[in-house]
Structures are given as C-alpha cells and as structure tokens.
Design a protein around this motif. Structure first.
Motif, PDB file in Angstrom:
ATOM      1  N   PRO A  40       0.824  -1.212   0.000  1.00 29.28           N
ATOM      2  CA  PRO A  40       0.000   0.000   0.000  1.00 29.28           C
ATOM      3  C   PRO A  40       0.856   1.258   0.000  1.00 29.28           C
ATOM      4  CG  PRO A  40       0.080  -0.934   2.193  1.00 29.28           C
ATOM      5  CD  PRO A  40       0.792  -1.902   1.292  1.00 29.28           C
ATOM      6  N   GLY A  41       0.213   2.367  -0.299  1.00 30.22           N
ATOM      7  CA  GLY A  41       0.891   3.652  -0.276  1.00 30.22           C
ATOM      8  C   GLY A  41      -0.100   4.779  -0.033  1.00 30.22           C
ATOM      9  N   GLU A  42       0.432   5.896   0.429  1.00 27.19           N
ATOM     10  CA  GLU A  42      -0.374   7.083   0.661  1.00 27.19           C
ATOM     11  C   GLU A  42       0.293   8.263  -0.015  1.00 27.19           C
ATOM     12  OE1 GLU A  42      -2.295   7.217   4.897  1.00 27.19           O
ATOM     13  OE2 GLU A  42      -0.161   6.716   5.088  1.00 27.19           O
ATOM     14  N   TYR A  43      -0.543   9.172  -0.564  1.00 30.83           N
ATOM     15  CA  TYR A  43       0.026  10.358  -1.184  1.00 30.83           C
ATOM     16  C   TYR A  43      -0.780  11.589  -0.823  1.00 30.83           C
ATOM     17  CZ  TYR A  43      -3.659  10.054  -4.752  1.00 30.83           C
ATOM     18  OH  TYR A  43      -4.866  10.000  -5.400  1.00 30.83           O
ATOM     19  N   PHE A  44      -0.119  12.728  -0.933  1.00 30.07           N
ATOM     20  CA  PHE A  44      -0.770  14.018  -0.811  1.00 30.07           C
ATOM     21  C   PHE A  44      -0.389  14.836  -2.028  1.00 30.07           C
ATOM     22  CE2 PHE A  44      -0.997  18.486   0.547  1.00 30.07           C
ATOM     23  CZ  PHE A  44      -2.351  18.535   0.826  1.00 30.07           C
ATOM     24  N   LEU A  45      -1.368  15.083  -2.892  1.00 31.27           N
ATOM     25  CA  LEU A  45      -1.176  15.909  -4.082  1.00 31.27           C
ATOM     26  C   LEU A  45      -1.378  17.358  -3.645  1.00 31.27           C
ATOM     27  CD1 LEU A  45      -0.894  15.882  -7.267  1.00 31.27           C
ATOM     28  CD2 LEU A  45      -3.395  15.996  -7.289  1.00 31.27           C
ATOM     29  N   ASP A  85       1.005  21.055 -14.610  1.00 28.75           N
ATOM     30  CA  ASP A  85       2.127  20.970 -13.671  1.00 28.75           C
ATOM     31  C   ASP A  85       1.587  20.537 -12.315  1.00 28.75           C
ATOM     32  OD1 ASP A  85       3.940  21.787 -15.585  1.00 28.75           O
ATOM     33  OD2 ASP A  85       4.017  23.871 -14.893  1.00 28.75           O
ATOM     34  N   SER A  86       2.190  19.505 -11.734  1.00 32.65           N
ATOM     35  CA  SER A  86       1.678  18.903 -10.504  1.00 32.65           C
ATOM     36  C   SER A  86       2.826  18.494  -9.597  1.00 32.65           C
ATOM     37  CB  SER A  86       0.838  17.656 -10.841  1.00 32.65           C
ATOM     38  OG  SER A  86      -0.212  17.977 -11.733  1.00 32.65           O
ATOM     39  N   ALA A  87       2.505  18.316  -8.311  1.00 30.04           N
ATOM     40  CA  ALA A  87       3.509  17.863  -7.350  1.00 30.04           C
ATOM     41  C   ALA A  87       2.812  17.097  -6.235  1.00 30.04           C
ATOM     42  CB  ALA A  87       4.286  19.044  -6.783  1.00 30.04           C
ATOM     43  N   PHE A  88       3.481  16.021  -5.777  1.00 34.15           N
ATOM     44  CA  PHE A  88       2.917  15.244  -4.683  1.00 34.15           C
ATOM     45  C   PHE A  88       4.008  14.602  -3.852  1.00 34.15           C
ATOM     46  CE2 PHE A  88       3.294  12.225  -8.126  1.00 34.15           C
ATOM     47  CZ  PHE A  88       3.540  10.995  -7.547  1.00 34.15           C
ATOM     48  N   TYR A  89       3.618  14.250  -2.640  1.00 40.74           N
ATOM     49  CA  TYR A  89       4.447  13.588  -1.639  1.00 40.74           C
ATOM     50  C   TYR A  89       3.857  12.202  -1.486  1.00 40.74           C
ATOM     51  CZ  TYR A  89       5.607  12.715   3.357  1.00 40.74           C
ATOM     52  OH  TYR A  89       6.019  12.185   4.543  1.00 40.74           O
TER      53      TYR A  89
END
Length: 134
Positions: A40-45, A85-89
């Motif tokens: 599993p994984g989690e992201y914040f866009l 243009d996008s960015a996430f952690y």
C-alpha cells in the motif's frame, strides 16, 4: 519509468518497514509507466491534477490538489498522467513493479533501489561531498 519531465527527491527510507518516501514534481503532459503497487501507499497531491487509470473521463480516478489518496496493495496503474504541472508527496510500503506492454515485470523499485538511485544522483551532481562536509 516516467516520461515528459518528472523529477523526484528522496526524503526517507526505512528498511525495517520496506518503506520509502519521496516528493515528485511532474511537468504538464508527463506520466508514469504501467506499474503495480506491491504494497500500500499514501500520497498528498499539493499542486495540480493527476489522472489515475485514465482519469475519471475514462472510468478511472482524477485527483485534484489539495488531495489525499491511498493506493491498496496490488493496485495497478496502466498510466498515471499529469495534464497540468503537478507535485505530490508519497510514502510507499513495498516496491513498485513496473510492467512491459505484455504485463511482465521489468523492474521492482523499492526502498533499496530508490536509495541507490538517489545516492548515484547525489554523487553525480557533487552534492554527496557537500552533504558529508557539512
């Protein structure tokens, strides 16, 4: 494993958990190749928009900033596209298995591979020497 101008920075690895965390900067029109989240994984866009599995216009999902997302173990993404243009952690628990057009695994990228790639980048750019001198 990506096209169109995606850069990343490794933030943390935890071998005991098999996890790794990175920040990704994605240029408009960029994409990740087909992959499976083996864990599993989690992201914040926090900037932009991300079309997952073709985006909502094609039966998939579209994430918009600011937005949190969760990827289940075995989630498959044929393409993850960034129309702006996008960015996430993101924190990954386990590797990403990248697939070829026939669905065969061509690479597993986990904490170890991410750390090795990051170390090579730092060494090549001369940043490793600067960091060790500080």
């Amino acid at each position: 494993f990506a096209e169109g101008g995606i850069t990343w920075r490794l933030l943390n690895v935890c071998p005991e958990m098999g996890s790794w965390t990175a920040v990704f900067d994605c240029a408009a029109g960029s994409s990740f190749a087909t992959h499976i989240h083996t864990g599993p994984g989690e992201y914040f866009l926090y900037k932009g928009k991300m079309d997952i599995r073709g985006g909502e216009q094609n039966g998939g999902e579209t994430a918009r900033a600011p937005g949190y997302g969760f990827e289940a173990s075995s989630a498959r993404h044929d393409r993850t596209n960034f129309p702006v243009d996008s960015a996430f952690y993101m924190t990954f628990l386990g590797p990403l298995a990248f697939l070829d057009e026939k669905g065969s695994v061509i690479a597993n990228v986990g904490w170890f591979e991410a750390q090795e790639a990051w170390n090579a980048f730092l060494e090549q750019s001369g940043q490793a020497k600067k960091a060790s001198a500080a």
